[in-house]
Scaffold this motif. Structure first.
Motif, mmCIF file in Angstrom:
data_model
loop_
_atom_site.group_PDB
_atom_site.id
_atom_site.type_symbol
_atom_site.label_atom_id
_atom_site.label_comp_id
_atom_site.label_asym_id
_atom_site.label_seq_id
_atom_site.Cartn_x
_atom_site.Cartn_y
_atom_site.Cartn_z
ATOM 1 N N ARG A 60 -9.072 6.120 -7.359
ATOM 2 C CA ARG A 60 -9.846 4.922 -7.634
ATOM 3 C C ARG A 60 -10.338 4.915 -9.079
ATOM 4 O O ARG A 60 -10.736 5.942 -9.611
ATOM 5 C CB ARG A 60 -11.050 4.835 -6.688
ATOM 6 C CG ARG A 60 -10.657 4.626 -5.229
ATOM 7 C CD ARG A 60 -11.901 4.472 -4.367
ATOM 8 N NE ARG A 60 -11.550 4.265 -2.966
ATOM 9 C CZ ARG A 60 -12.442 4.061 -2.002
ATOM 10 N NH1 ARG A 60 -13.733 4.095 -2.303
ATOM 11 N NH2 ARG A 60 -12.041 3.868 -0.764
ATOM 12 N N LYS A 61 -10.260 3.750 -9.664
ATOM 13 C CA LYS A 61 -10.728 3.616 -11.031
ATOM 14 C C LYS A 61 -12.254 3.688 -11.095
ATOM 15 O O LYS A 61 -12.955 3.153 -10.236
ATOM 16 C CB LYS A 61 -10.279 2.266 -11.625
ATOM 17 C CG LYS A 61 -8.755 2.168 -11.742
ATOM 18 C CD LYS A 61 -8.355 0.825 -12.327
ATOM 19 C CE LYS A 61 -6.838 0.702 -12.450
ATOM 20 N NZ LYS A 61 -6.454 -0.623 -13.002
ATOM 21 N N GLU A 73 -2.686 8.764 -2.159
ATOM 22 C CA GLU A 73 -3.311 7.509 -2.564
ATOM 23 C C GLU A 73 -3.606 7.550 -4.057
ATOM 24 O O GLU A 73 -3.889 8.614 -4.617
ATOM 25 C CB GLU A 73 -4.631 7.290 -1.797
ATOM 26 C CG GLU A 73 -4.444 7.033 -0.311
ATOM 27 C CD GLU A 73 -3.838 5.675 -0.022
ATOM 28 O OE1 GLU A 73 -3.975 4.759 -0.870
ATOM 29 O OE2 GLU A 73 -3.201 5.532 1.040
ATOM 30 N N GLU A 74 -3.520 6.399 -4.699
ATOM 31 C CA GLU A 74 -3.835 6.333 -6.117
ATOM 32 C C GLU A 74 -5.334 6.551 -6.321
ATOM 33 O O GLU A 74 -6.139 6.014 -5.542
ATOM 34 C CB GLU A 74 -3.424 4.973 -6.685
ATOM 35 C CG GLU A 74 -1.909 4.745 -6.680
ATOM 36 C CD GLU A 74 -1.550 3.381 -7.217
ATOM 37 O OE1 GLU A 74 -2.480 2.614 -7.571
ATOM 38 O OE2 GLU A 74 -0.341 3.078 -7.271
ATOM 39 N N THR A 124 0.819 -1.212 0.000
ATOM 40 C CA THR A 124 0.000 0.000 0.000
ATOM 41 C C THR A 124 0.855 1.266 0.000
ATOM 42 O O THR A 124 2.058 1.232 0.279
ATOM 43 C CB THR A 124 -0.915 0.045 1.242
ATOM 44 O OG1 THR A 124 -0.087 0.153 2.416
ATOM 45 C CG2 THR A 124 -1.768 -1.213 1.340
ATOM 46 N N LYS A 125 0.199 2.387 -0.271
ATOM 47 C CA LYS A 125 0.858 3.684 -0.175
ATOM 48 C C LYS A 125 1.186 4.009 1.287
ATOM 49 O O LYS A 125 2.135 4.747 1.568
ATOM 50 C CB LYS A 125 -0.043 4.778 -0.751
ATOM 51 C CG LYS A 125 -0.168 4.741 -2.271
ATOM 52 C CD LYS A 125 1.132 5.136 -2.942
ATOM 53 C CE LYS A 125 0.984 5.175 -4.457
ATOM 54 N NZ LYS A 125 2.243 5.588 -5.121
#
Length: 318
Positions: A315-316, A312-313, A291-292
């Motif tokens: 969300r798609k 954080e990446e 995780t980040k």
């Protein structure tokens, strides 16, 4: 296969041996410099301790109660008092901008906060305080706890290392124990009511858990070592502040990272320990390492929040 195993053992022994030698050299160098500083001010601390000792007229129970209970409690509530102001008011922004779980406890639910404070006080007065009675008699049996001579700084560093190791082992396994379904339902679930923890939640727990996981792992080390009351005071205060940092919900500059334990509250089945060593050995930090939060799990050496530098990446879209 046996040959490969022997080669692996040789490599492991070499790496560990080299690591121990390097670590020992570094510790000796650092402790030598710190010892010199300590020796320079040693007369002051020794004099201050003797003044305090005679002010209490050598009453060992009074000295023990002040050192093992009052000073650590004051350290805990002073530190958490500052954090609670930020939790309730959202100010100062110097603290709140470092929030780990964005949007959580912003502001904190005051009803839940009052319950947490009440439980923490009950655990301190009705669980931790009575446990100091048998500890007092064990320390008297050792005969060194109330010595008029302070321990050497290097010896205190040795004690601190042993205390930390003992706490890591006892906390990790007792913590995993209370995560068993039956014990979790009746004991540990109370602590996990806070998926986004705050500092005071560090001792918001069922009394049984407070004994097994919070108090005994910290008390056992000094009892085994027969430590001086000054060492006990420093260790108890440090342990309470450190666990408060782990639960505080803010990744503040120049303080230990709380990402590890914050992730435990978020996911429940990861990151059971304090240092993370046993989690690594048992594989209970595998998800965390992907995780980040793991990338942010370091001491912040700038004023830029890690949530900004390592976000954080996104969300798609579904």
């Amino acid at each position: 296969q046996d040959e490969k195993f022997r080669d692996a053992m040789k490599i492991t022994a070499y790496v560990l041996g080299t690591g121990v030698l390097v670590f020992t050299a570094l510790v000796n160098s650092v402790s030598w410099y710190v010892q010199n500083i300590w020796d320079t001010s040693g007369h002051f601390w020794q004099s201050a301790w003797l003044k305090f000792y005679y002010m209490c007229e050598g009453e060992e129970w009074t000295i023990f109660l002040l050192g093992a209970a009052l000073v650590p409690a004051l350290a805990f509530w002073c530190f958490n008092g500052i954090l609670m102001v930020a939790d309730v008011t959202g100010k100062p922004t110097f603290i709140t901008r470092y929030r780990i779980q964005m949007g959580k406890n912003d502001p904190v639910d005051t009803k839940k906060l009052r319950q947490a404070i009440y439980t923490a006080l009950c655990n301190q007065f009705f669980v931790s305080l009575p446990m100091l009675v048998p500890m007092f008699y064990i320390m008297k049996w050792w005969g060194n706890t109330f010595s008029k001579e302070l321990p050497a700084f290097r010896w205190f560093l040795v004690e601190l290392s042993i205390f930390t190791l003992i706490e890591e082992i006892l906390f990790y396994y007792s913590h995993r124990l209370v995560h068993l379904p039956l014990l979790y339902k009746h004991i540990h679930k109370k602590h996990h009511e806070w998926t986004a923890p705050i500092g005071v939640v560090s001792i918001y727990a069922h009394p049984v858990e407070h004994i097994l996981s919070n108090t005994l792992p910290v008390m056992i080390g000094p009892m085994i070592m027969g430590s001086h009351i000054v060492s006990i005071t420093a260790w108890f205060s440090l342990a309470l502040i450190t666990t408060s940092i782990s639960h505080c919900g803010y990744h503040l500059p120049f303080l230990p990272s709380p990402e590890f334990h914050d992730f435990h509250h978020l996911k429940f089945n990861q990151c059971y320990g304090v240092l993370g060593v046993l989690d690594y050995l048992h594989g209970t930090d595998t998800a965390f390492r992907q995780t980040k939060a793991y990338e942010r799990h370091k001491v912040l050496l700038s004023l830029t929040p890690l949530s900004e530098s390592i976000p954080e990446e996104p969300r798609k879209a579904e």
